[in-house]
Design an enzyme around this catalytic site. Structure first.
Site, PDB file in Angstrom:
ATOM      1  N   THR A   1      -3.163  -7.157   1.634  1.00 31.37           N
ATOM      2  CA  THR A   1      -2.941  -8.356   0.427  1.00 31.37           C
ATOM      3  C   THR A   1      -3.375  -9.772   1.576  1.00 31.37           C
ATOM      4  OG1 THR A   1      -1.086  -6.997  -0.179  1.00 31.37           O
ATOM      5  CG2 THR A   1      -1.054  -9.420  -0.615  1.00 31.37           C
ATOM      6  N   VAL A   2      -2.584 -10.112   2.545  1.00 30.63           N
ATOM      7  CA  VAL A   2      -2.727 -11.371   3.265  1.00 30.63           C
ATOM      8  C   VAL A   2      -4.212 -11.397   3.789  1.00 30.63           C
ATOM      9  CG1 VAL A   2      -2.019 -12.560   5.203  1.00 30.63           C
ATOM     10  CG2 VAL A   2      -0.271 -11.382   3.738  1.00 30.63           C
TER      11      VAL A   2
ATOM     12  N   LYS B   1       6.101 -11.259  10.864  1.00 32.70           N
ATOM     13  CA  LYS B   1       7.040 -11.668  11.187  1.00 32.70           C
ATOM     14  C   LYS B   1       8.097 -10.873  12.166  1.00 32.70           C
ATOM     15  CE  LYS B   1       7.437 -10.651   7.005  1.00 32.70           C
ATOM     16  NZ  LYS B   1       7.208 -11.200   5.636  1.00 32.70           N
TER      17      LYS B   1
ATOM     18  N   GLU C   1       2.501 -20.113  10.622  1.00 34.47           N
ATOM     19  CA  GLU C   1       3.309 -20.704   9.591  1.00 34.47           C
ATOM     20  C   GLU C   1       3.567 -19.609   8.464  1.00 34.47           C
ATOM     21  OE1 GLU C   1       4.984 -22.918   7.448  1.00 34.47           O
ATOM     22  OE2 GLU C   1       3.786 -24.220   8.661  1.00 34.47           O
TER      23      GLU C   1
ATOM     24  N   GLY D   1       6.422 -17.806   3.782  1.00 34.93           N
ATOM     25  CA  GLY D   1       5.113 -17.755   3.214  1.00 34.93           C
ATOM     26  C   GLY D   1       4.183 -18.919   2.966  1.00 34.93           C
TER      27      GLY D   1
ATOM     28  N   GLY E   1       5.395  -4.978  -7.578  1.00 39.27           N
ATOM     29  CA  GLY E   1       4.728  -5.053  -6.261  1.00 39.27           C
ATOM     30  C   GLY E   1       5.334  -6.162  -5.519  1.00 39.27           C
TER      31      GLY E   1
ATOM     32  N   GLU F   1       8.798  -3.079  -1.208  1.00 42.23           N
ATOM     33  CA  GLU F   1       7.784  -1.803  -0.862  1.00 42.23           C
ATOM     34  C   GLU F   1       8.424  -0.766  -1.285  1.00 42.23           C
ATOM     35  OE1 GLU F   1       5.698  -2.284   2.426  1.00 42.23           O
ATOM     36  OE2 GLU F   1       5.761  -4.503   2.109  1.00 42.23           O
TER      37      GLU F   1
ATOM     38  N   ASP G   1      14.344  -8.359   7.249  1.00 45.55           N
ATOM     39  CA  ASP G   1      12.910  -9.454   7.160  1.00 45.55           C
ATOM     40  C   ASP G   1      13.679 -10.927   7.267  1.00 45.55           C
ATOM     41  OD1 ASP G   1      10.191 -10.123   6.088  1.00 45.55           O
ATOM     42  OD2 ASP G   1      11.669 -11.140   4.642  1.00 45.55           O
TER      43      ASP G   1
ATOM     44  N   LYS H   1      12.973 -13.836  10.099  1.00 43.53           N
ATOM     45  CA  LYS H   1      12.378 -15.161   9.979  1.00 43.53           C
ATOM     46  C   LYS H   1      13.564 -16.322  10.309  1.00 43.53           C
ATOM     47  CE  LYS H   1      10.173 -13.823   5.698  1.00 43.53           C
ATOM     48  NZ  LYS H   1      10.443 -13.441   4.243  1.00 43.53           N
TER      49      LYS H   1
HETATM   50  N1  LIG Z   1       2.132  -9.833   1.457  1.00 42.14           N
HETATM   51  C1  LIG Z   1       2.982 -10.996   1.877  1.00 42.14           C
HETATM   52  O1  LIG Z   1       3.024 -11.670   0.590  1.00 42.14           O
HETATM   53  C2  LIG Z   1       3.011 -11.534   2.998  1.00 42.14           C
HETATM   54  C3  LIG Z   1       3.902 -12.931   3.034  1.00 42.14           C
HETATM   55  C4  LIG Z   1       4.467 -13.174   4.175  1.00 42.14           C
HETATM   56  C5  LIG Z   1       4.053 -12.407   5.655  1.00 42.14           C
HETATM   57  N2  LIG Z   1       3.431 -11.045   5.431  1.00 42.14           N
HETATM   58  C6  LIG Z   1       3.054 -10.178   6.460  1.00 42.14           C
HETATM   59  O2  LIG Z   1       1.649 -10.251   6.600  1.00 42.14           O
HETATM   60  C7  LIG Z   1       1.392  -8.999   7.120  1.00 42.14           C
HETATM   61  C8  LIG Z   1       0.602  -8.380   6.264  1.00 42.14           C
HETATM   62  O3  LIG Z   1       1.035  -7.938   4.931  1.00 42.14           O
HETATM   63  P1  LIG Z   1       0.447  -7.401   3.853  1.00 42.14           P
HETATM   64  O4  LIG Z   1       1.318  -7.559   2.571  1.00 42.14           O
HETATM   65  O5  LIG Z   1      -1.012  -8.083   3.900  1.00 42.14           O
HETATM   66  O6  LIG Z   1       0.209  -5.839   4.404  1.00 42.14           O
HETATM   67  P2  LIG Z   1      -0.793  -4.879   3.658  1.00 42.14           P
HETATM   68  O7  LIG Z   1      -1.298  -5.195   2.254  1.00 42.14           O
HETATM   69  O8  LIG Z   1      -0.128  -3.604   3.741  1.00 42.14           O
HETATM   70  O9  LIG Z   1      -1.771  -4.795   4.526  1.00 42.14           O
HETATM   71  C9  LIG Z   1      -1.969  -4.384   5.949  1.00 42.14           C
HETATM   72  C10 LIG Z   1      -3.423  -4.060   6.300  1.00 42.14           C
HETATM   73  O10 LIG Z   1      -3.419  -3.562   7.470  1.00 42.14           O
HETATM   74  C11 LIG Z   1      -4.115  -2.434   7.775  1.00 42.14           C
HETATM   75  N3  LIG Z   1      -3.696  -2.195   8.971  1.00 42.14           N
HETATM   76  C12 LIG Z   1      -2.443  -1.713   9.380  1.00 42.14           C
HETATM   77  N4  LIG Z   1      -2.551  -1.000  10.594  1.00 42.14           N
HETATM   78  C13 LIG Z   1      -4.090  -1.142  11.018  1.00 42.14           C
HETATM   79  C14 LIG Z   1      -4.626  -0.760  12.137  1.00 42.14           C
HETATM   80  N5  LIG Z   1      -3.913  -0.152  13.138  1.00 42.14           N
HETATM   81  N6  LIG Z   1      -5.935  -0.903  12.329  1.00 42.14           N
HETATM   82  C15 LIG Z   1      -6.472  -1.704  11.296  1.00 42.14           C
HETATM   83  N7  LIG Z   1      -5.795  -1.908  10.094  1.00 42.14           N
HETATM   84  C16 LIG Z   1      -4.725  -1.524   9.962  1.00 42.14           C
HETATM   85  C17 LIG Z   1      -3.682  -1.839   6.750  1.00 42.14           C
HETATM   86  O11 LIG Z   1      -4.399  -0.550   6.235  1.00 42.14           O
HETATM   87  P3  LIG Z   1      -3.940   0.973   5.398  1.00 42.14           P
HETATM   88  O12 LIG Z   1      -3.942   0.258   4.113  1.00 42.14           O
HETATM   89  O13 LIG Z   1      -4.972   1.751   5.904  1.00 42.14           O
HETATM   90  O14 LIG Z   1      -2.581   0.851   6.264  1.00 42.14           O
HETATM   91  C18 LIG Z   1      -3.682  -2.663   5.361  1.00 42.14           C
HETATM   92  O15 LIG Z   1      -4.993  -2.933   5.107  1.00 42.14           O
HETATM   93  C19 LIG Z   1       2.680  -8.285   7.434  1.00 42.14           C
HETATM   94  O16 LIG Z   1       3.291  -8.457   8.678  1.00 42.14           O
HETATM   95  C20 LIG Z   1       3.945  -8.987   6.399  1.00 42.14           C
HETATM   96  O17 LIG Z   1       5.055  -8.818   6.785  1.00 42.14           O
HETATM   97  C21 LIG Z   1       2.985 -10.571   4.217  1.00 42.14           C
END
Ligand SMILES: NC(=O)c1ccc[n+]([C@@H]2O[C@H](COP(=O)([O-])OP(=O)(O)OC[C@H]3O[C@@H](n4cnc5c(N)ncnc54)[C@H](OP(=O)(O)O)[C@@H]3O)[C@@H](O)[C@H]2O)c1
Length: 388
Positions: free
Chosen positions: A10-11, A93, A117, A122, A175, A178, A189, A193
Site C-alpha cells: 500500500t505505502v 512504527k 513522519e 499517517g 480494508g 488486518e 499500534d 506511536k
Molecule cells: N497502510 C497504511 O495506511 C499505513 C499507514 C502508516 C504506516 N504504515 C506502515 O507502513 C508499513 C507498510 O504498510 P503497508 O500498508 O504498505 O503494508 P503492505 O500493504 O502489507 O505492504 C508491505 C509490502 O512489503 C512487502 N514485503 C514484506 N516483507 C518483505 C521482504 N522481506 N522483502 C521484500 N518485500 C517485502 C510485502 O510483500 P508481500 O505482499 O509479498 O508480503 C508487501 O508488498 C507498515 O509498517 C505499516 O505499519 C501503513
C-alpha cells in the site's frame, strides 16, 4: 536524486505512484531507481529486485524508503541502509518504536538521516509539527486518537449500535483492519506511536515496555450504551506527559463528553493534540493512514532530506524515567460480577454487567485494580473518564 523502495504494498506503491506521476515540480529530481520485492515474486517492473545488496551497494542510491512493515527483516535492512550511507525514510512504527535509539545513533555515525513522519498519524504532519513546537516550547503533553481502525470500530458501535465483532468484520471488509487485528484492537499500534511521539516531544527515547496498554478487544455494546447514558463516547487514546525528568504514558480507552473535539472525530480519522508552554494546545486532525496520505508523508520527508531541511532531533543518550504516580484520573472498570475494593466510589449494575467507578487514581493504582478485575473476569474492560 535516486531512491529505492523496500516493499511494494500500500505505502510503497503510493510513494512510487506519486513520484512517477510528478504531481509537483519539486519531485522532478527524484527518481525511483529500485524496488525490493520478495524473492520468487514476479517482477512486474524492470526496476524490481529481490536482493537488498543490489540496493545498499548501489552508489547512486542516496535514500531508501522502508515500507515493508514488521520487525524482521526491516530492522536488518534499515541498519544495512544506514551503514551503507543511505538516508532512510520509514513508515514502520513497529520496528521504529523498538529500535529508534539504535537507528538514530547509526544515522548520526554515518552522516545520514532517519525520518519517519508517516509512522505516526499517517498523513497528518504530526512529527514535523512537534519538532517545530519544540524549538521554542517544552512540550509537556500530547494525546490523541492515533489509530483509525479502532476509531472506525468504536464509531460504528456508537452510531449503529453494532456488536464489536460486526464492527470489526466491517472494518476488515473495508480494508481498515488486518486479517489479524490484534495490533490495532489491543492498542499495540498506538503504543508504538506513543513511543515515537515521546522521542520527538520529550527529546528522549522511552522504554516501550514501561507503560501500560489497554485496548478495546473486550468492549461490549453494553459499554457503549452505558457511556451514552452519561452523554459520553468511547475513543482509544494514546497519551504521554512530562514532569521534569519524569514521564508518564499510557494507551487506554477514554470516555469523552460529547462536546469534546475528540468526540466528533468520526470513521477512521485521527486527531492528536500537543500542549506547549507558549503555544498552548494545538490539535492536528486528518487521515492517519491510507495509501496516498501515508505516501505523501513519506515524500515530505524525502523532500526535506534532499533540500537539507532535516536535523537530528532526538538525544538518544538522554534518559527520562517512567513514573506512574504523577497524575490522577477517574476510571471505570467493567466486569461481569461485582467486585469490592475500598477504591471504588460506586458500583453500578447495568444490563447484567457491573461498572465500578474509582476517582483520583494514579496509573499505578489503576493497574492494581485492573489486575484484580482480570483475575475475576478475563473479559474485563477498563476506561478513563477523559477530562482533557
Ligand atoms: N497502510 C497504511 O495506511 C499505513 C499507514 C502508516 C504506516 N504504515 C506502515 O507502513 C508499513 C507498510 O504498510 P503497508 O500498508 O504498505 O503494508 P503492505 O500493504 O502489507 O505492504 C508491505 C509490502 O512489503 C512487502 N514485503 C514484506 N516483507 C518483505 C521482504 N522481506 N522483502 C521484500 N518485500 C517485502 C510485502 O510483500 P508481500 O505482499 O509479498 O508480503 C508487501 O508488498 C507498515 O509498517 C505499516 O505499519 C501503513
Amino acid at each position: 536524486m535516486k531512491i529505492a523502495i523496500l516493499g511494494f504494498g500500500t505505502v510503497g506503491s503510493g510513494v512510487y505512484d506519486i513520484i512517477t506521476n510528478q504531481t509537483s515540480p519539486l519531485l522532478a529530481n527524484i527518481k525511483v531507481a529500485k524496488i525490493l520485492i520478495r524473492k520468487g515474486k514476479e517482477k512486474k517492473l524492470p526496476i524490481m529486485v529481490d536482493d537488498i545488496t543490489d540496493i545498499v551497494n548501489d552508489p547512486e542510491i542516496a535514500l531508501v524508503v522502508e515500507s515493508m512493515g514488521g520487525l524482521h527483516p526491516a530492522y536488518e535492512y534499515i541498519k544495512l541502509a544506514l551503514t551503507h550511507g543511505k538516508h532512510v525514510v520509514t513508515a514502520n512504527k513497529a520496528v521504529l518504536a523498538r529500535n529508534i535509539a539504535e537507528f538514530e545513533a547509526l544515522a548520526k555515525e554515518n552522516g545520514v538521516f532517519l525520518s519517519f513522519e508517516a509512522s505516526t498519524a499517517g498523513g497528518i504532519p504530526w512529527i514535523a509539527s512537534v519538532e517545530k513546537a519544540r524549538r521554542i516550547d517544552a512540550v509537556s503533553r500530547f494525546y490523541g486518537i492515533l489509530n483509525g481502525t479502532t476509531n472506525y470500530i468504536l464509531d460504528s458501535m456508537d452510531e449503529r449500535e453494532e456488536d464489536f465483532a460486526d464492527a470489526l468484520a466491517k472494518a476488515q471488509e473495508l480494508g481498515y483492519a488486518e486479517a489479524d487485528p490484534s495490533a490495532d484492537i489491543d492498542g499495540v499500534d498506538v503504543k508504538n506511536k506513543v513511543v515515537i511521539s515521546c522521542a520527538i516531544a520529550f527529546n528522549s527515547v522511552v522504554d516501550i515496555d514501561s507503560f501500560p496498554c489497554f485496548g478495546i478487544r473486550n468492549i461490549d455494546k453494553r459499554d457503549i450504551a452505558y457511556f451514552k447514558r452519561e452523554n459520553r463516547i468511547v475513543k482509544l487514546i494514546g497519551e504521554a506527559s512530562r514532569f521534569g525528568d519524569k514521564y508518564e504514558a499510557f494507551v487506554m480507552p477514554n470516555a469523552f463528553t460529547r462536546d469534546a473535539m475528540e468526540a466528533t472525530v468520526r470513521r477512521n480519522l485521527n486527531i492528536v493534540t500537543l500542549c506547549g508552554s507558549t503555544i498552548g494546545e494545538l490539535k492536528f486532525y486528518g487521515q492517519g493512514a491510507g495509501k496516498f496520505p501515508t505516501a505523501n508523508a513519506v515524500i515530505q520527508d524525502i523532500l526535506d532530506i534532499f533540500s537539507e531541511k532535516t536535523e537530528y532531533t532526538i538525544d538518544v543518550k538522554r534518559k527520562i524515567d517512567y513514573d506512574d504516580t504523577q497524575s490522577k484520573n477517574n476510571y471505570v472498570l467493567r466486569t461481569d460480577r461485582a467486585l469490592t475494593n475500598p477504591l471504588f466510589r460506586a458500583v453500578i449494575p447495568f444490563e447484567g454487567l457491573y461498572y465500578h467507578h474509582a476517582d483520583g487514581l494514579t496509573i499505578r493504582e489503576m493497574r492494581g485494580l485492573a489486575e484484580q478485575a482480570g483475575e475475576a473476569d478475563k473479559r474485563f474492560f477498563i476506561i478513563k473518564q477523559a477530562d482533557f
